[in-house]
Design a protein around this motif. Structure first.
Motif, PDB file in Angstrom:
ATOM      1  N   ARG A   1      12.902 -11.663  -3.876  1.00  0.00           N
ATOM      2  CA  ARG A   1      13.298 -10.976  -2.635  1.00  0.00           C
ATOM      3  C   ARG A   1      14.313  -9.876  -2.940  1.00  0.00           C
ATOM      4  N   PHE A   2      14.157  -8.774  -2.220  1.00  0.00           N
ATOM      5  CA  PHE A   2      15.000  -7.601  -2.450  1.00  0.00           C
ATOM      6  C   PHE A   2      15.338  -6.939  -1.117  1.00  0.00           C
ATOM      7  N   ASP A   3      16.320  -6.029  -1.149  1.00  0.00           N
ATOM      8  CA  ASP A   3      16.678  -5.280   0.063  1.00  0.00           C
ATOM      9  C   ASP A   3      15.657  -4.194   0.378  1.00  0.00           C
ATOM     10  N   GLY A   4      15.013  -3.655  -0.666  1.00  0.00           N
ATOM     11  CA  GLY A   4      14.024  -2.610  -0.456  1.00  0.00           C
ATOM     12  C   GLY A   4      13.055  -2.544  -1.607  1.00  0.00           C
ATOM     13  N   ILE A   5      11.924  -1.878  -1.388  1.00  0.00           N
ATOM     14  CA  ILE A   5      10.862  -1.819  -2.391  1.00  0.00           C
ATOM     15  C   ILE A   5      10.360  -0.390  -2.545  1.00  0.00           C
ATOM     16  N   VAL A   6      10.095  -0.009  -3.796  1.00  0.00           N
ATOM     17  CA  VAL A   6       9.511   1.295  -4.118  1.00  0.00           C
ATOM     18  C   VAL A   6       8.181   1.047  -4.811  1.00  0.00           C
ATOM     19  N   ILE A   7       7.113   1.636  -4.290  1.00  0.00           N
ATOM     20  CA  ILE A   7       5.786   1.525  -4.902  1.00  0.00           C
ATOM     21  C   ILE A   7       5.542   2.760  -5.768  1.00  0.00           C
ATOM     22  N   SER A   8       5.499   2.539  -7.084  1.00  0.00           N
ATOM     23  CA  SER A   8       5.191   3.598  -8.056  1.00  0.00           C
ATOM     24  C   SER A   8       4.144   3.057  -9.023  1.00  0.00           C
ATOM     25  N   ALA A   9       3.108   2.475  -8.443  1.00  0.00           N
ATOM     26  CA  ALA A   9       2.137   1.705  -9.229  1.00  0.00           C
ATOM     27  C   ALA A   9       0.883   2.484  -9.574  1.00  0.00           C
ATOM     28  N   GLY A  10       0.967   3.810  -9.577  1.00  0.00           N
ATOM     29  CA  GLY A  10      -0.189   4.609  -9.984  1.00  0.00           C
ATOM     30  C   GLY A  10      -1.409   4.326  -9.136  1.00  0.00           C
ATOM     31  N   VAL A  11      -2.542   4.088  -9.800  1.00  0.00           N
ATOM     32  CA  VAL A  11      -3.802   3.896  -9.077  1.00  0.00           C
ATOM     33  C   VAL A  11      -3.830   2.586  -8.291  1.00  0.00           C
ATOM     34  N   HIS A  12      -2.883   1.694  -8.553  1.00  0.00           N
ATOM     35  CA  HIS A  12      -2.826   0.428  -7.818  1.00  0.00           C
ATOM     36  C   HIS A  12      -1.984   0.550  -6.542  1.00  0.00           C
TER      37      HIS A  12
END
Length: 428
Positions: free
Chosen positions: A245-256
């Motif tokens: 669990r986190f305060d926020g999330i960054v999606i930098s997962a390329g093609v996924h």
């Protein structure tokens, strides 16, 4: 207490995102499924840091070439005719963005120029050796039609702030004496450069660790979710499943990124466009002398080159629309080797390492940088063929978005992901 952000993806955009967030004062965890950073699309690309390649592909000629080359196995642009809803929806949006071709090319050029100061400064401050070569990039053209199109593109690049100049065949040979063949003319961009993306990304990942970033490598992300205040990530590591669990999330997962964005309630129409490269190992002095020092872009064959140190020559390019397919096809590698043999016959091509990677492409060819629908969800992905070139500026922008949304005014985070690229030209 510091806000704790999780970055999903350990390629060039994920690592630069983690680095920029850590420098901004966030507690950061980066999750990557491979044992090391930069082992997929950021492993062996063309190596160019190329504002001069900022022209987006949403031009009518791209569609014409795609149709013409559909049944040609070694074509620079290859479209698998097998139908899929994802592919059709992406192509439809690609066509819809053709009217924005000029605007998006100018915007991309601006981003590429802004990216340089950040990437170069980070490499210098962290002592990262990535075979950086600042010899410019030479675009080569075999006929008047290609050269004239380049002239029109140059006007758009100039509107974005990039200087490049037309050169005659004689000037081309003076710029790069090893280049063989007959050419109509070229364009030279002195401010562009090249480097090894894997070396840079791996080096910056080590710098992230020194800044306190927790690197969870070898962790496969199964699911992500957010209620706007807490982001939850389910991972598998060595056969065990855990929930973080986190305060926020960054999606930098390329093609996924498309799959993960859907789990978070956002639509992100990233399509995997396969590119190929070869790395020619040149242990002998004769090959080293016969290989170019200046980076090239051959517009007709859609190939780019980089000289990586004394003994490696990278040639990369082509575009293959074939879904999540990472097969290294001999009929796609052969044209790259043939090109080296024709343009640089003095290079010994017995020791060639082939590679393929999937570019995360958006239909408008612009990266997605900014907030999602949930207040603590952010994206930095979809950079297409310019992930290496644009990564530093989009990471810098991302950190600004997160700072504004989570630290200054939490209510701002729910504004939604921009459909026009979520690109804000941040400076400084």
């Amino acid at each position: 207490m510091k806000k704790h952000m999780v970055v999903i993806g350990g390629g060039i955009t994920g690592v630069t995102s983690a680095y920029a967030l850590a420098r901004q004062g966030f507690q950061v965890t980066l999750i990557e499924k491979n044992r090391y950073a930069a082992m997929e699309t950021s492993y062996a690309n063309g190596g160019q840091l190329s504002a001069s390649n900022a022209e987006v592909w949403t031009h009518p000629s791209t569609l014409i070439k795609g149709l013409k080359w559909m049944m040609k196995a070694d074509a620079p642009l290859l479209m698998n005719p097998k139908p899929s809803w994802h592919k059709f929806s992406w192509i439809a949006e690609f066509v819809a963005n053709i009217p924005k071709y000029e605007r998006n090319t100018i915007d991309t050029a601006k981003l590429a120029i802004d990216a340089r100061e950040h990437l170069f400064a980070w490499a210098a401050s962290e002592g990262i050796d990535f075979d950086h070569k600042r010899e410019g990039i030479l675009h080569i053209y075999r006929d008047k039609k290609g050269f004239d199109h380049a002239g029109r593109v140059s006007k758009l690049l100039a509107a974005g702030g990039l200087e490049r100049r037309a050169v005659t065949p004689e000037e081309m040979r003076a710029i790069e004496p090893t280049l063989q063949g007959q050419y109509y003319g070229g364009y030279f961009t002195e401010s562009d450069s090249t480097g090894d993306i894997h070396k840079f990304t791996f080096g910056l990942a080590q710098a992230c660790k020194r800044l306190g970033v927790q690197m969870l490598t070898g962790h496969e992300v199964l699911n992500v979710s957010s209620d706007g205040e807490v982001a939850t990530v389910q991972v598998r590591y060595e056969g065990q499943i855990d929930t973080l669990r986190f305060d926020g999330i960054v999606i930098s997962a390329g093609v996924h990124s498309r799959r993960l964005a859907a789990q978070l309630g956002d639509r992100l129409n990233v399509y995997p466009v396969k590119g190929y490269s070869i790395t020619v190992n040149m242990p002998d002095a004769a090959s080293q002398a016969a290989a170019p020092q200046v980076s090239l872009l051959d517009d007709e064959t859609k190939l780019v080159t980089s000289r990586l140190g004394d003994d490696r020559f990278r040639v990369a390019g082509t575009a293959e629309f074939n879904g999540f397919n990472l097969d290294i096809r001999a009929d796609r590698i052969a044209p790259l080797i043939r090109w080296v043999n024709e343009c640089f016959p003095g290079i010994d091509t017995r020791k060639v390492v082939p590679w393929a990677g999937l570019r995360p492409m958006m239909p408008d060819m612009l990266p997605r940088v900014g907030a999602g629908k949930k207040a603590n969800v952010f994206y930095n992905t979809g950079h297409g063929h310019l992930g290496w070139t644009l990564s530093a500026i989009t990471a810098h922008q991302l950190a600004g978005h997160v700072q504004q949304s989570l630290l200054l005014s939490p209510s701002l985070g729910a504004s939604g992901l921009s459909k026009t690229g979520a690109v804000h030209h941040a400076h400084g």
